[in-house]
Write a protein that holds these residues in place. Structure first.
Motif, short mmCIF file in Angstrom:
data_model
loop_
_atom_site.label_atom_id
_atom_site.label_comp_id
_atom_site.label_asym_id
_atom_site.label_seq_id
_atom_site.Cartn_x
_atom_site.Cartn_y
_atom_site.Cartn_z
N ILE A 6 -6.25 -11.63 6.25
CA ILE A 6 -5.69 -10.62 5.33
C ILE A 6 -5.53 -9.28 6.04
CG2 ILE A 6 -6.16 -9.31 3.24
CD1 ILE A 6 -7.54 -11.79 2.11
N ALA A 7 -6.52 -8.92 6.87
CA ALA A 7 -6.44 -7.65 7.61
C ALA A 7 -5.25 -7.64 8.56
CB ALA A 7 -7.74 -7.41 8.38
N VAL A 8 -4.99 -8.77 9.21
CA VAL A 8 -3.84 -8.84 10.11
C VAL A 8 -2.54 -8.67 9.34
CG1 VAL A 8 -2.53 -10.38 11.62
CG2 VAL A 8 -5.01 -10.24 11.84
N ILE A 9 -2.44 -9.37 8.20
CA ILE A 9 -1.22 -9.26 7.39
C ILE A 9 -1.03 -7.84 6.88
CG2 ILE A 9 -0.12 -10.04 5.26
CD1 ILE A 9 -1.47 -12.75 5.70
N LEU A 10 -2.12 -7.23 6.39
CA LEU A 10 -2.02 -5.85 5.90
C LEU A 10 -1.65 -4.89 7.03
CD1 LEU A 10 -5.06 -5.61 3.44
CD2 LEU A 10 -2.62 -5.72 2.88
N SER A 11 -2.18 -5.13 8.21
CA SER A 11 -1.85 -4.27 9.35
C SER A 11 -0.36 -4.34 9.67
CB SER A 11 -2.67 -4.67 10.57
OG SER A 11 -4.05 -4.51 10.33
N ILE A 12 0.17 -5.56 9.66
CA ILE A 12 1.60 -5.73 9.94
C ILE A 12 2.44 -5.04 8.87
CG2 ILE A 12 3.45 -7.44 10.10
CD1 ILE A 12 1.42 -9.34 11.36
N VAL A 13 2.04 -5.22 7.60
CA VAL A 13 2.78 -4.57 6.51
C VAL A 13 2.71 -3.05 6.64
CG1 VAL A 13 2.84 -4.22 4.02
CG2 VAL A 13 2.49 -6.51 4.94
N CYS A 14 1.54 -2.52 6.97
CA CYS A 14 1.39 -1.07 7.12
C CYS A 14 2.22 -0.54 8.28
CB CYS A 14 -0.08 -0.71 7.31
SG CYS A 14 -1.10 -0.95 5.84
N ILE A 15 2.26 -1.28 9.38
CA ILE A 15 3.10 -0.87 10.51
C ILE A 15 4.56 -0.82 10.09
CG2 ILE A 15 3.96 -1.59 12.77
CD1 ILE A 15 1.16 -2.68 13.35
N PHE A 16 4.99 -1.84 9.36
CA PHE A 16 6.38 -1.87 8.92
C PHE A 16 6.68 -0.71 7.97
CE2 PHE A 16 9.78 -3.37 6.07
CZ PHE A 16 10.76 -3.62 7.02
N ILE A 17 5.76 -0.44 7.05
CA ILE A 17 5.96 0.67 6.11
C ILE A 17 6.03 2.00 6.86
CG2 ILE A 17 4.87 1.98 4.24
CD1 ILE A 17 3.78 -0.67 3.17
N PHE A 18 5.17 2.17 7.86
CA PHE A 18 5.20 3.40 8.65
C PHE A 18 6.53 3.56 9.38
CE2 PHE A 18 4.52 5.45 12.79
CZ PHE A 18 4.15 6.72 12.36
N LEU A 19 7.02 2.46 9.97
CA LEU A 19 8.30 2.52 10.66
C LEU A 19 9.43 2.88 9.71
CD1 LEU A 19 8.02 -0.61 13.00
CD2 LEU A 19 7.84 1.79 13.66
N VAL A 20 9.43 2.26 8.53
CA VAL A 20 10.46 2.57 7.54
C VAL A 20 10.38 4.03 7.12
CG1 VAL A 20 11.26 2.08 5.20
CG2 VAL A 20 10.64 0.20 6.72
N LYS A 21 9.17 4.52 6.93
CA LYS A 21 8.97 5.92 6.52
C LYS A 21 9.55 6.89 7.55
CE LYS A 21 5.21 9.25 5.83
NZ LYS A 21 5.42 9.93 7.14
#
Length: 730
Positions: free
Chosen positions: A20-35
């Motif tokens: 779950i931590a890996v998945i959340l990390s990937i999602v957070c990275i993607f959100i940061f890039l989009v931001k």
């Protein structure tokens, strides 16, 4: 048993939480890039923020007013012809006039025309009713008083110069200070156009190239090399004025096919692009374009067409920071355009009062306009990323100085008037090019090596070879890039003919050795244990390589006529760069071989041994067993290995950064360099201003890499699962 269950459950929880931590990390990275990326596509914003009552400009004089402001947008000024006070200053916040002692000489002249120097916002000139030119300089000095910023304007007049010999009133004026002196061009009320270089001492010259067409606009470029004249017939005339005493007509172009008159001209920063407005409301940008590849002759061509105004264009004001410009019309509308993207970015609706003059603020974040009723309107404009659209990022763009639209990446230059080029296609192309050449080397070597290791090599030798190759994956890529750039690249350049010969000699020597092996006496063959045949080939390969290297000069003379670089340039039109795709193919291929080899070898070794034994027992040879059984059963693992290697190559940074020329060109040649998305991020990000256009586009490149690798891995997993299901019976 209880303890085992506790540990099992604990392990399950830890593994689940880790996933779950890996998945959340990937999602957070993607959100940061989009931001970080999304703001680059936000539309510009503009609004009127102030209103000041100024002096109505005289309607009978076509070039009778100018406005401007300081860089902090606290003070605006108005220059008006035919009035008692030709220069007025106002406070933007309160709208109150600012009292300022003006030079007393102004009271003795009657101004009939006003001009602004191109590229120098506050260098101006008055044209008078007796044919004189009076230079004017307005300066703003910033200080602090009581903790508050205080802007103090000053006005300086230059020495008046008589321009028109017969002292005719000047109604249109162009004025441009240059390194070699000040250039002026003036249209009198009798329709005569005069040109003079004030520092040369030569008499004014009458310009007659436009014939009887009424002159409606006149402007110099900022270097003082070209004088451009627009006429009521919709024609544009260019005079070359490098030679001060003898201006020559170089080109006449029809810029308004509908017959509408040219009403406004403005050179954009850099002097390559000329913005033109017409009485039909059309707005366009024209550039000089070379007529032929090897020719130095240029002709002005229509490059960009923008949204038309609903009424005649009255004025164009260029930005002093980029390729943007703002236009006004007779209905009070203000349109903000950007030349590189060929976009009309913003439309500010007017109040039906004609815009007589306007100007961009020095930082291009505001504007001030003067209506024919004497109203000074101030605007706030927020447009931090005007050069960025999907078209400029992913489609060919016609840049200044280019003969056609092209994909180009060039983010910076030493010149202030540089046109930023943010085309991502060359970087995407370079990423795929480097990956392709690395995979062409790595996949055959790694896959064939894995096949031989798992199927034919002696177990004792395999126990040593496999860990050795896997250890290669631990080599830092910065070391590989360093060696590739400083050792391998010069070696390949020096020994390229020998490398070409090796592609034929080495395989041929291996084949000959294999054929001769069949004729060796059985007693000799039996001395070598099965799976140890490679020891026979090693000396053969080494000797073949040594012979090719030793005969490098002879091979070059035989194949390429003594100089392979000249041969490639003459016969194929190719240029050999020392750091090129061939070097990257070797270095990056070497880096991903261990990954593909290790996973492929595991997949091949995990094929059930009883299936292999059964195939051999039924009379199949090892090669038949390999092709018909082992490769099919191991295909999901082999495919996964190739895709993981592909993803590894796409994201590689240090090798391509150090082993290529980092030239963002689109060419499949092995002998040219390229630039990848990842290497570009590493090169550009230290110099990118935080929050700027380059900064956000680099994050866009990172997001493209992220999405690309995610899609590759997803597709690879889907294909792997289907292959696994299809061949599960094996």
């Amino acid at each position: 048993m209880t303890r085992r269950r506790i540990f099992d459950r604990l392990a399950k929880v830890v593994i689940t939480m880790g996933g779950i931590a890996v998945i959340l990390s990937i999602v957070c990275i993607f959100i940061f890039l989009v931001k970080e990326v999304v703001p680059v596509f936000f539309p510009p914003q503009g609004t009127q923020i102030g209103h000041v009552s100024g002096t109505p400009p005289p309607g009978a004089l076509p070039q009778s007013s100018l406005v401007g402001m300081d860089e902090y947008q606290e003070i605006i000024y108005q220059l008006t012809a035919g009035s008692d006070r030709q220069i007025s200053f106002f406070n933007v916040q309160s709208g109150a006039p600012i009292t300022l002692d003006l030079p007393p000489e102004l009271a003795k002249v009657r101004v009939t025309a006003i001009a602004r120097a191109v590229g120098i916002g506050n260098r101006l000139a008055f044209g008078t009713d007796d044919g004189r030119i009076i230079p004017v300089a307005i300066e703003f000095t910033a200080g602090y008083e009581g903790g508050a910023r205080l802007i103090v304007p000053t006005v300086t007049l230059g020495t008046p110069v008589q321009l028109t010999p017969s002292k005719e009133p000047i109604i249109r004026l162009a004025y441009q200070p240059t390194e070699r002196g000040t250039l002026t061009a003036a249209l009198t009320d009798h329709g005569r156009l005069w040109y003079a270089a004030l520092a040369s001492g030569n008499a004014p010259v009458a310009l007659m190239g436009h014939g009887a067409e009424p002159v409606t606009a006149v402007i110099f470029d900022s270097r003082g090399e070209t004088l451009s004249i627009g006429t009521a017939a919709g024609n544009l005339y260019h005079y070359e004025v490098r030679e001060d005493a003898q201006p020559s007509l170089t080109e006449a172009t029809s810029v308004s096919p509908s017959g509408a008159s040219v009403t406004a001209l403005s050179y954009l920063i850099g002097d390559r692009s000329l913005a033109i407005g017409s009485s039909a409301g059309d707005v366009s940008v024209w550039m000089p374009v070379r007529q032929a590849q090897e020719s130095s002759t240029t002709r002005f061509r229509l490059i960009h067409q923008f949204d038309a105004h609903p009424s005649p264009v009255t004025v164009i004001s260029p930005s002093l920071r980029d390729k943007g410009f703002i236009t006004g019309d007779t209905q009070g509308n203000l349109f903000v355009h950007y030349s590189t993207s060929a976009q009309t970015l913003l439309k500010l609706q007017g109040n039906q009062q004609a815009i007589r003059t306007l100007t961009f603020s020095p930082k291009a974040d505001g504007a001030v306009a003067l209506t024919d009723q004497g109203e000074l309107l101030t605007y706030a404009i927020r447009n931090p990323h005007p050069e960025t659209t999907f078209a400029t990022l992913f489609k060919p763009v016609w840049y200044e100085g280019y003969e056609k639209p092209e994909h180009v990446w060039q983010s910076s230059s030493g010149a202030d008037d540089f046109e930023a080029k943010f085309g991502l296609i060359p970087l995407i192309f370079g990423t795929l090019k480097g990956t392709l050449y690395a995979m062409l080397l790595a996949v055959p070597l790694a896959l064939l090596g894995a096949i031989y290791t798992s199927m034919f090599m002696h177990p004792n030798l395999r126990a040593k070879i496999k860990p050795t190759i896997e250890i290669m994956a631990a080599l830092p890529t910065v070391i590989l890039g360093f060696l590739a750039g400083l050792w391998l690249a010069p070696l390949l350049e020096r020994m390229f003919p020998a490398i070409v010969a090796m592609t034929v000699v080495v395989p041929l020597s291996v084949i000959v050795t294999a054929v001769l092996w069949q004729y060796l006496p059985a007693a000799i063959v039996r001395r070598l244990r099965p799976g140890m045949e490679s020891f026979v080939l090693i000396p053969v390969v080494i000797c073949s390589v040594w012979i090719c290297l030793g005969l490098n000069q002879q091979i070059e003379s035989f194949l390429f006529g003594a100089d392979y670089k000249s041969w490639f340039a003459t016969h194929w039109g190719l240029r050999y760069d020392q750091r090129n795709a061939l070097v990257v193919g070797f270095a990056m291929g070497f880096a991903i071989v261990p990954i593909i080899f290790s996973i492929s070898e595991e997949a091949l070794s995990n094929v059930p041994r009883h299936l292999i034994a059964g195939s051999l027992a039924l009379g199949a040879t090892r090669w038949q067993t390999l092709v018909k059984l082992v490769l099919i059963s191991a295909s999901p693992g082999i495919f996964s290995a190739s895709m993981i290697g592909f993803g590894r190559a796409i994201g590689e940074t240090m090798i391509v950064l150090m082993a290529t020329g980092n030239t963002p060109i689109m060419d499949w040649s092995l002998f040219n360099g390229f630039r990848t998305l990842s290497a570009n991020i590493a090169v550009e990000i230290p110099e990118a201003p935080h929050g700027g256009t380059l900064y956000r586009i680099l994050f866009l490149a990172a997001m493209l890499l992220f999405v690309f690798t995610f899609l590759i891995n997803t597709v690879a997993e889907v294909v792997r699962q289907r292959l696994r299901t299809k061949y599960s019976q094996y």
